[in-house]
Design a protein around this motif. Structure first.
Motif, short mmCIF file in Angstrom:
data_model
loop_
_atom_site.label_atom_id
_atom_site.label_comp_id
_atom_site.label_asym_id
_atom_site.label_seq_id
_atom_site.Cartn_x
_atom_site.Cartn_y
_atom_site.Cartn_z
N PHE A 68 0.82 -1.21 0.00
CA PHE A 68 0.00 0.00 0.00
C PHE A 68 0.85 1.26 0.00
CE2 PHE A 68 -3.32 -2.80 2.19
CZ PHE A 68 -3.94 -3.07 0.99
N ALA A 69 2.01 1.20 0.68
CA ALA A 69 2.90 2.36 0.67
C ALA A 69 3.40 2.64 -0.74
CB ALA A 69 4.08 2.14 1.61
N ALA A 70 3.57 1.57 -1.53
CA ALA A 70 4.02 1.75 -2.91
C ALA A 70 2.98 2.50 -3.73
CB ALA A 70 4.30 0.39 -3.54
N PHE A 71 1.71 2.21 -3.49
CA PHE A 71 0.64 2.85 -4.26
C PHE A 71 0.28 4.23 -3.71
CE2 PHE A 71 -0.02 -1.60 -5.46
CZ PHE A 71 -0.16 -1.47 -6.83
N ARG A 72 0.07 4.30 -2.40
CA ARG A 72 -0.45 5.54 -1.83
C ARG A 72 0.65 6.55 -1.50
NH1 ARG A 72 -5.46 7.00 -0.32
NH2 ARG A 72 -5.62 8.77 1.10
N LEU A 73 1.78 6.06 -0.98
CA LEU A 73 2.86 6.96 -0.61
C LEU A 73 3.95 7.03 -1.68
CD1 LEU A 73 3.24 5.98 3.16
CD2 LEU A 73 1.79 7.75 2.14
N LYS A 74 3.71 6.33 -2.81
CA LYS A 74 4.62 6.37 -3.96
C LYS A 74 6.03 5.88 -3.59
CE LYS A 74 1.23 8.22 -6.20
NZ LYS A 74 0.40 7.38 -7.07
N GLN A 75 6.09 4.84 -2.77
CA GLN A 75 7.39 4.26 -2.42
C GLN A 75 7.64 3.04 -3.30
OE1 GLN A 75 7.63 3.50 1.76
NE2 GLN A 75 7.40 5.65 2.32
N ALA A 76 8.81 3.01 -3.91
CA ALA A 76 9.14 1.94 -4.85
C ALA A 76 9.27 0.60 -4.14
CB ALA A 76 10.45 2.28 -5.57
N VAL A 77 8.85 -0.46 -4.83
CA VAL A 77 9.01 -1.83 -4.32
C VAL A 77 10.18 -2.47 -5.07
CG1 VAL A 77 7.92 -4.08 -4.02
CG2 VAL A 77 6.55 -2.00 -3.83
N THR A 78 11.23 -2.81 -4.34
CA THR A 78 12.43 -3.37 -4.96
C THR A 78 12.21 -4.83 -5.34
OG1 THR A 78 13.37 -4.12 -2.87
CG2 THR A 78 13.83 -1.84 -3.53
N ALA A 79 13.14 -5.35 -6.17
CA ALA A 79 13.06 -6.77 -6.55
C ALA A 79 13.14 -7.66 -5.32
CB ALA A 79 14.20 -7.09 -7.53
N ARG A 80 13.97 -7.27 -4.35
CA ARG A 80 14.08 -8.05 -3.11
C ARG A 80 12.75 -8.10 -2.37
NH1 ARG A 80 18.37 -6.02 1.25
NH2 ARG A 80 19.77 -6.56 -0.48
N GLN A 81 12.07 -6.96 -2.33
CA GLN A 81 10.77 -6.92 -1.66
C GLN A 81 9.74 -7.76 -2.39
OE1 GLN A 81 10.51 -2.60 -1.61
NE2 GLN A 81 10.57 -2.60 0.60
N GLN A 82 9.79 -7.75 -3.72
CA GLN A 82 8.85 -8.55 -4.49
C GLN A 82 9.03 -10.04 -4.20
OE1 GLN A 82 9.04 -7.49 -8.67
NE2 GLN A 82 9.07 -5.30 -8.18
N VAL A 83 10.29 -10.48 -4.11
CA VAL A 83 10.56 -11.87 -3.74
C VAL A 83 10.00 -12.16 -2.35
CG1 VAL A 83 12.37 -13.54 -3.22
CG2 VAL A 83 12.58 -12.06 -5.22
N GLY A 84 10.17 -11.21 -1.45
CA GLY A 84 9.66 -11.38 -0.09
C GLY A 84 8.15 -11.51 -0.05
N LEU A 85 7.45 -10.73 -0.87
CA LEU A 85 5.99 -10.80 -0.91
C LEU A 85 5.53 -12.17 -1.39
CD1 LEU A 85 5.13 -7.31 -2.46
CD2 LEU A 85 5.12 -7.97 -0.05
N VAL A 86 6.16 -12.67 -2.43
CA VAL A 86 5.80 -13.99 -2.96
C VAL A 86 6.06 -15.08 -1.91
CG1 VAL A 86 6.32 -15.72 -4.71
CG2 VAL A 86 6.16 -13.31 -5.36
N ALA A 87 7.21 -15.00 -1.25
CA ALA A 87 7.56 -15.99 -0.24
C ALA A 87 6.56 -15.96 0.92
CB ALA A 87 8.97 -15.74 0.28
N ALA A 88 6.17 -14.77 1.35
CA ALA A 88 5.24 -14.65 2.48
C ALA A 88 3.89 -15.26 2.14
CB ALA A 88 5.08 -13.18 2.87
N PHE A 89 3.39 -15.00 0.94
CA PHE A 89 2.09 -15.55 0.56
C PHE A 89 2.16 -17.06 0.38
CE2 PHE A 89 1.05 -11.13 -0.60
CZ PHE A 89 -0.15 -11.03 0.06
N ALA A 90 3.29 -17.57 -0.11
CA ALA A 90 3.46 -19.02 -0.20
C ALA A 90 3.45 -19.63 1.20
CB ALA A 90 4.77 -19.35 -0.92
#
Length: 312
Positions: free
Chosen positions: A120-142
């Motif tokens: 949500f911070a990426a969308f509302r506060l315009k904070q970039a989501v790094t590749a590392r964070q994207q991997v983290g999101l996928v891992a957390a949902f798995a």
């Protein structure tokens, strides 16, 4: 470490012994939230327990608002919507979710709130989501999927986690995370304590009719255990936790204070094991590792949003 630092209670990295103790205390207070909710739900239905929590918390919050910044009328619609999202949706969904999961599973799924904060911070506060964070999101949902699945007979306790319970907790995590991100904008302008008190009051009032309906249609017993659970959630988690978090944000870097999020699920799982005898199967253990690893990657950013109004 110098003699002077030792005398002042200083630790390497600029942290004081008092700050470290405050972080550990907050991790324990918030980490116990899901197991204590589980205890309260043994004799009291979800909406009623949540209402009891805020019957305790709201008066305390307004005592702390006395003499502070007043909320202007123009801010009331936004603060009211914030309260309905964070309290009426977020906390009520959490109670329903805890009712449909084991205490251990509930603790881990609720620990995904920082993941949604990043999104949500990426969308509302315009904070970039790094590749590392994207991997983290996928891992957390798995990891969430593994926790929800359980592990057959070996994961008997994890198997008590229903799909609906996991969905309720995910809805709670989404609502609370957006509540955090949105609150950053409002608390910057109107003050953290003021926004917390008024948003909590509106959220509480919005859920009262539903809690009253539930109480009139669901048999339950008001036990000392349920009263203790409601008091703990209201005083320790909602009010004391808020101000301990604010103290940490004033005394240590936000990234250091956010490390509390890593300790909460550990405390919650240990408490669930002691209080309910949760036995953790292989899928559950793998899910925990994925979620905690994913959380670590997802919040690994140089400029994380400072969440002025905390969970749990």
């Amino acid at each position: 470490m110098s003699v002077e630092a030792t005398r002042m209670g200083g630790l390497p990295g600029g942290l004081s012994a008092r700050s470290v103790a405050a972080m550990l205390l907050l991790a324990v207070m918030w980490g116990l939230s899901i197991p204590v909710t589980k205890l309260g739900l043994e004799t009291m239905p979800p909406l009623t327990l949540t209402a009891l929590r805020f019957v305790v918390a709201v008066p305390l919050l307004f005592l702390l608002v006395v003499g502070r910044q007043r909320l202007p009328w123009r801010a009331f619609p936004s603060v009211a919507a914030l309260g309905i999202l964070g309290i009426s949706v977020g906390q009520v969904a959490q109670s329903f979710g805890v009712q449909g999961t084991s205490a251990s599973a509930g603790t881990i799924i609720s620990a995904t709130i920082p993941v949604f904060v990043v999104i949500f911070a990426a969308f509302r506060l315009k904070q970039a989501v790094t590749a590392r964070q994207q991997v983290g999101l996928v891992a957390a949902f798995a990891g969430i999927a593994l926790v929800a699945i359980g592990n057959g007979p070996e994961g008997a306790q994890a198997a008590s986690t229903s799909l609906s319970g996991a969905v309720w907790l995910l809805l709670s995590a989404v609502a609370v995370a957006f509540y955090y991100v949105w609150s950053v904008e409002l608390t910057d302008e109107f003050g953290t304590t003021t926004v917390a008190a008024w948003s909590t009051l509106v959220g509480f009032l919005a859920m009262l009719p539903f809690a009253a309906w539930e109480a009139s249609h669901t048999p339950f017993h008001v036990t000392a255990q349920a009263l203790w659970a409601g008091a703990y959630l209201g005083v320790a988690v909602t009010v004391a936790g808020l101000f301990l978090w604010l103290h940490l944000l004033r005394t240590v870097p936000a990234r250091v204070a956010a490390s509390v999020q890593y300790l909460q699920p550990v405390v919650g799982i240990l408490a669930a094991s002691l209080m309910f005898g949760d036995r953790l199967g292989l899928f559950f253990a793998l899910g925990v590792l994925l979620i905690l690893g994913g959380l670590g990657l997802a919040v690994a950013t140089r400029q994380a949003p400072e969440m002025a109004v905390p969970h749990e």
